[in-house]
Motif scaffolding. Structure first.
Motif, PDB file in Angstrom:
ATOM      1  N   LEU A 282       0.830  -1.205   0.000  1.00 36.43           N
ATOM      2  CA  LEU A 282       0.000   0.000   0.000  1.00 36.43           C
ATOM      3  C   LEU A 282       0.864   1.255   0.000  1.00 36.43           C
ATOM      4  O   LEU A 282       0.553   2.239  -0.687  1.00 36.43           O
ATOM      5  N   ALA A 283       1.966   1.242   0.752  1.00 32.76           N
ATOM      6  CA  ALA A 283       2.840   2.417   0.808  1.00 32.76           C
ATOM      7  C   ALA A 283       3.414   2.748  -0.565  1.00 32.76           C
ATOM      8  O   ALA A 283       3.753   3.912  -0.846  1.00 32.76           O
ATOM      9  N   ASN A 284       3.498   1.745  -1.441  1.00 31.54           N
ATOM     10  CA  ASN A 284       4.037   1.956  -2.793  1.00 31.54           C
ATOM     11  C   ASN A 284       2.942   2.051  -3.857  1.00 31.54           C
ATOM     12  O   ASN A 284       3.247   2.042  -5.053  1.00 31.54           O
ATOM     13  N   THR A 285       1.687   2.108  -3.422  1.00 34.75           N
ATOM     14  CA  THR A 285       0.572   2.247  -4.367  1.00 34.75           C
ATOM     15  C   THR A 285       0.296   3.724  -4.611  1.00 34.75           C
ATOM     16  O   THR A 285       0.096   4.487  -3.659  1.00 34.75           O
ATOM     17  N   PRO A 286       0.308   4.168  -5.877  1.00 35.73           N
ATOM     18  CA  PRO A 286       0.047   5.590  -6.148  1.00 35.73           C
ATOM     19  C   PRO A 286      -1.427   5.943  -5.948  1.00 35.73           C
ATOM     20  O   PRO A 286      -2.314   5.181  -6.335  1.00 35.73           O
ATOM     21  N   PHE A 287      -1.674   7.067  -5.315  1.00 31.90           N
ATOM     22  CA  PHE A 287      -3.031   7.592  -5.144  1.00 31.90           C
ATOM     23  C   PHE A 287      -3.049   8.972  -5.806  1.00 31.90           C
ATOM     24  O   PHE A 287      -2.753   9.985  -5.175  1.00 31.90           O
ATOM     25  N   LYS A 288      -3.379   8.960  -7.096  1.00 28.31           N
ATOM     26  CA  LYS A 288      -3.282  10.185  -7.880  1.00 28.31           C
ATOM     27  C   LYS A 288      -4.493  10.317  -8.791  1.00 28.31           C
ATOM     28  O   LYS A 288      -4.944   9.330  -9.379  1.00 28.31           O
ATOM     29  N   ASN A 289      -5.024  11.510  -8.909  1.00 27.94           N
ATOM     30  CA  ASN A 289      -6.143  11.779  -9.801  1.00 27.94           C
ATOM     31  C   ASN A 289      -5.615  11.883 -11.225  1.00 27.94           C
ATOM     32  O   ASN A 289      -4.837  12.797 -11.545  1.00 27.94           O
ATOM     33  N   SER A 290      -6.008  10.947 -12.083  1.00 30.74           N
ATOM     34  CA  SER A 290      -5.465  10.900 -13.447  1.00 30.74           C
ATOM     35  C   SER A 290      -5.883  12.109 -14.279  1.00 30.74           C
ATOM     36  O   SER A 290      -5.201  12.464 -15.237  1.00 30.74           O
ATOM     37  N   LYS A 291      -6.999  12.759 -13.916  1.00 33.07           N
ATOM     38  CA  LYS A 291      -7.480  13.916 -14.694  1.00 33.07           C
ATOM     39  C   LYS A 291      -6.831  15.223 -14.247  1.00 33.07           C
ATOM     40  O   LYS A 291      -6.418  16.038 -15.059  1.00 33.07           O
ATOM     41  N   THR A 292      -6.766  15.417 -12.927  1.00 34.06           N
ATOM     42  CA  THR A 292      -6.253  16.696 -12.410  1.00 34.06           C
ATOM     43  C   THR A 292      -4.781  16.637 -12.047  1.00 34.06           C
ATOM     44  O   THR A 292      -4.123  17.679 -11.900  1.00 34.06           O
ATOM     45  N   GLY A 293      -4.253  15.423 -11.878  1.00 36.39           N
ATOM     46  CA  GLY A 293      -2.855  15.284 -11.485  1.00 36.39           C
ATOM     47  C   GLY A 293      -2.618  15.438 -10.000  1.00 36.39           C
ATOM     48  O   GLY A 293      -1.482  15.350  -9.528  1.00 36.39           O
ATOM     49  N   GLY A 297      -1.526  10.815  -2.078  1.00 38.41           N
ATOM     50  CA  GLY A 297      -0.690   9.964  -1.239  1.00 38.41           C
ATOM     51  C   GLY A 297       0.495  10.680  -0.673  1.00 38.41           C
ATOM     52  O   GLY A 297       0.628  11.905  -0.815  1.00 38.41           O
ATOM     53  N   PRO A 298       1.383   9.923  -0.021  1.00 35.84           N
ATOM     54  CA  PRO A 298       1.276   8.469   0.156  1.00 35.84           C
ATOM     55  C   PRO A 298       0.244   8.093   1.216  1.00 35.84           C
ATOM     56  O   PRO A 298      -0.019   8.863   2.131  1.00 35.84           O
ATOM     57  N   ILE A 299      -0.315   6.897   1.048  1.00 40.23           N
ATOM     58  CA  ILE A 299      -1.259   6.351   2.032  1.00 40.23           C
ATOM     59  C   ILE A 299      -0.561   5.184   2.727  1.00 40.23           C
ATOM     60  O   ILE A 299      -0.102   4.256   2.065  1.00 40.23           O
ATOM     61  N   THR A 300      -0.485   5.252   4.039  1.00 35.42           N
ATOM     62  CA  THR A 300       0.194   4.192   4.789  1.00 35.42           C
ATOM     63  C   THR A 300      -0.729   3.594   5.845  1.00 35.42           C
ATOM     64  O   THR A 300      -1.768   4.167   6.180  1.00 35.42           O
ATOM     65  N   LEU A 301      -0.308   2.442   6.356  1.00 31.26           N
ATOM     66  CA  LEU A 301      -1.099   1.714   7.344  1.00 31.26           C
ATOM     67  C   LEU A 301      -0.281   1.459   8.600  1.00 31.26           C
ATOM     68  O   LEU A 301       0.929   1.248   8.539  1.00 31.26           O
ATOM     69  N   SER A 302      -0.983   1.433   9.730  1.00 32.71           N
ATOM     70  CA  SER A 302      -0.417   0.904  10.974  1.00 32.71           C
ATOM     71  C   SER A 302      -1.174  -0.376  11.289  1.00 32.71           C
ATOM     72  O   SER A 302      -2.396  -0.435  11.099  1.00 32.71           O
ATOM     73  N   VAL A 303      -0.452  -1.399  11.776  1.00 35.37           N
ATOM     74  CA  VAL A 303      -1.075  -2.706  11.993  1.00 35.37           C
ATOM     75  C   VAL A 303      -0.724  -3.231  13.383  1.00 35.37           C
ATOM     76  O   VAL A 303       0.442  -3.216  13.786  1.00 35.37           O
ATOM     77  N   GLY A 304      -1.746  -3.693  14.094  1.00 35.70           N
ATOM     78  CA  GLY A 304      -1.539  -4.385  15.362  1.00 35.70           C
ATOM     79  C   GLY A 304      -1.880  -5.851  15.180  1.00 35.70           C
ATOM     80  O   GLY A 304      -2.892  -6.172  14.551  1.00 35.70           O
ATOM     81  N   VAL A 305      -1.041  -6.733  15.707  1.00 38.17           N
ATOM     82  CA  VAL A 305      -1.217  -8.176  15.527  1.00 38.17           C
ATOM     83  C   VAL A 305      -1.294  -8.860  16.888  1.00 38.17           C
ATOM     84  O   VAL A 305      -0.523  -8.531  17.799  1.00 38.17           O
ATOM     85  N   CYS A 306      -2.216  -9.797  17.015  1.00 36.94           N
ATOM     86  CA  CYS A 306      -2.286 -10.618  18.220  1.00 36.94           C
ATOM     87  C   CYS A 306      -2.756 -12.012  17.838  1.00 36.94           C
ATOM     88  O   CYS A 306      -3.671 -12.160  17.021  1.00 36.94           O
ATOM     89  N   MET A 307      -2.124 -13.027  18.420  1.00 44.21           N
ATOM     90  CA  MET A 307      -2.526 -14.410  18.169  1.00 44.21           C
ATOM     91  C   MET A 307      -3.668 -14.785  19.111  1.00 44.21           C
ATOM     92  O   MET A 307      -3.737 -14.319  20.256  1.00 44.21           O
ATOM     93  N   GLY A 332       5.389   5.901  15.573  1.00 47.27           N
ATOM     94  CA  GLY A 332       5.725   6.539  14.307  1.00 47.27           C
ATOM     95  C   GLY A 332       4.857   6.210  13.119  1.00 47.27           C
ATOM     96  O   GLY A 332       5.030   6.735  12.030  1.00 47.27           O
ATOM     97  N   ARG A 333       3.893   5.284  13.286  1.00 54.81           N
ATOM     98  CA  ARG A 333       2.987   4.881  12.196  1.00 54.81           C
ATOM     99  C   ARG A 333       3.724   4.148  11.070  1.00 54.81           C
ATOM    100  O   ARG A 333       4.934   4.027  11.089  1.00 54.81           O
ATOM    101  N   ASN A 334       2.942   3.625  10.118  1.00 50.86           N
ATOM    102  CA  ASN A 334       3.465   2.857   8.987  1.00 50.86           C
ATOM    103  C   ASN A 334       4.375   1.737   9.473  1.00 50.86           C
ATOM    104  O   ASN A 334       5.496   1.567   9.000  1.00 50.86           O
ATOM    105  N   ARG A 335       3.864   0.962  10.434  1.00 52.77           N
ATOM    106  CA  ARG A 335       4.638  -0.162  10.955  1.00 52.77           C
ATOM    107  C   ARG A 335       3.704  -1.207  11.538  1.00 52.77           C
ATOM    108  O   ARG A 335       2.521  -0.950  11.761  1.00 52.77           O
TER     109      ARG A 335
END
Length: 356
Positions: A282-293, A297-307, A332-335
């Motif tokens: 997701l951090a490497n996915t472009p978020f850009k309006n193709s018409k207006t330019g 982005g960038p759009i990033t995620l924070s993830v919490g994991v538990c078993m 710091g986010r994005n982790r």
């Protein structure tokens, strides 16, 4: 002591006015009809008001329900489920009656066989008469039973087809009720059901992990570019998460900019790898309006994991995964952060909202 006199004009009784109008138009005063006319009275939906006005005093309940299904689907989905259940119960009752009739027919045929046997065993009649009479009885009874059997087989087949159609209708209602309309992923209801099932199976619990995923600084995106852009970003994020997980992974949008992933048959290491994979993609996915330019982005995620083995029940598992998510945000986010005992448990959230 002097009583103060109010100069305010009495507020009209809206409920009474709406009920009176419905009565004048011959509309049944039931809750779903009242909601339609209440919205029309407020004028908050001009198109709804126009459609009701077009019906005038000729409105049938079918017409009203059709309008209600368009404007208040949250009510009419549940009514559709109730209707399908009722129809299914009716078809099952008809099938049970049919099978009882079949049982009665077989019992009658057995009585005919008994009668034929008694005739054959009758020593006072001639052999020819005995056989002739027995054959006549058996032939007639067998023909009738076979014809009735064919009719019942056809009826059973038809009932089975009808019940299969109703079952598919019920499945579709459930799918709609458990689907987030924006991302087409599971919704909070589906998530709660799936998470609860983890703790109904000890083997499943031993190898299941929960990922709680949140879009970083999403409020800033909505404030800067507007909610329509925010909705498109949410939809894309959901697509990216789904595309980078195994097909059997359960993915849901659990509210706002938060998503959840339930990974079964997975180790802790595999859950962490899956979380980092979707975060990196997701951090490497472009978020850009193709018409207006315009670049959103960038759009990033924070993830919490538990078993699942680290928690006592579904609520505890969600709580702990969310604590890990909060730790990812704070660091710091994005982790991705794995829950560990000893993490600060006061994450600033009101946990009572998850008791549903």
């Amino acid at each position: 002591m002097q009583t103060a006199t109010s100069n305010k004009t009495p507020t009209p009784d809206i409920a009474a006015q709406i009920t009176h109008a419905m009565r004048m138009m011959g509309v049944a005063p039931i809750p779903r009809n009242y909601e339609l006319y209440y919205e029309a009275y407020l004028g908050s939906n001009p198109q709804l008001s126009k459609e009701l006005a077009a019906l005038g005093s000729r409105a049938t309940q079918e017409d009203l329900d059709a309008i209600g299904a368009r404007y208040f689907s949250h009510i009419h989905h549940s009514r559709g489920i109730e209707r399908a259940h009722s129809t299914l119960a009716e078809k099952l009752s008809e099938l049970v009656t049919l099978l009882r009739d079949e049982q009665y027919a077989l019992e009658s045929y057995n009585r005919v066989l008994d009668e034929a046997y008694l005739n054959i065993a009758n020593k006072s009649a001639s052999s020819a008469d005995i056989l002739r009479h027995a054959i006549d009885i058996l032939s007639e009874a067998t023909a009738d039973t076979m014809n009735q059997g064919k009719e019942r087989v056809q009826t059973v087949v038809q009932k089975s087809v009808e019940m299969e159609a109703i079952r598919q209708e019920l499945d579709e209602y459930k799918r709609i009720a458990n689907t987030d309309s924006l991302t087409r992923l599971g919704n909070r209801r589906a998530f709660d059901e799936t998470l609860a099932a983890v703790y109904n199976n000890e083997q499943l619990r031993n190898y299941t992990g929960l990922l709680v995923v949140d879009i970083d600084h999403f409020k800033k995106v909505n404030d800067s570019f507007g909610h329509p852009v925010g909705d498109k970003i949410l939809s894309t994020v959901g697509t990216v998460i789904r595309a980078n997980l195994r097909r059997d992974a359960f993915v849901a949008r659990t509210g706002g900019e938060e998503f959840a992933v339930i990974l079964s048959d997975s180790t802790q290491e595999e859950c962490m790898q899956a979380a980092d994979r979707i975060r990196s993609v997701l951090a490497n996915t472009p978020f850009k309006n193709s018409k207006t330019g315009v670049n959103y982005g960038p759009i990033t995620l924070s993830v919490g994991v538990c078993m699942a083995t680290a928690a006592d029940d579904p609520l505890d598992l969600y709580h702990k995964a969310d604590i890990a998510l909060y730790a990812a945000k704070n660091s710091g986010r994005n982790r991705t952060v794995l829950f560990e005992e000893g993490m600060r448990k006061d994450s600033g959230r009101n946990w009572l909202i998850y008791r549903r």
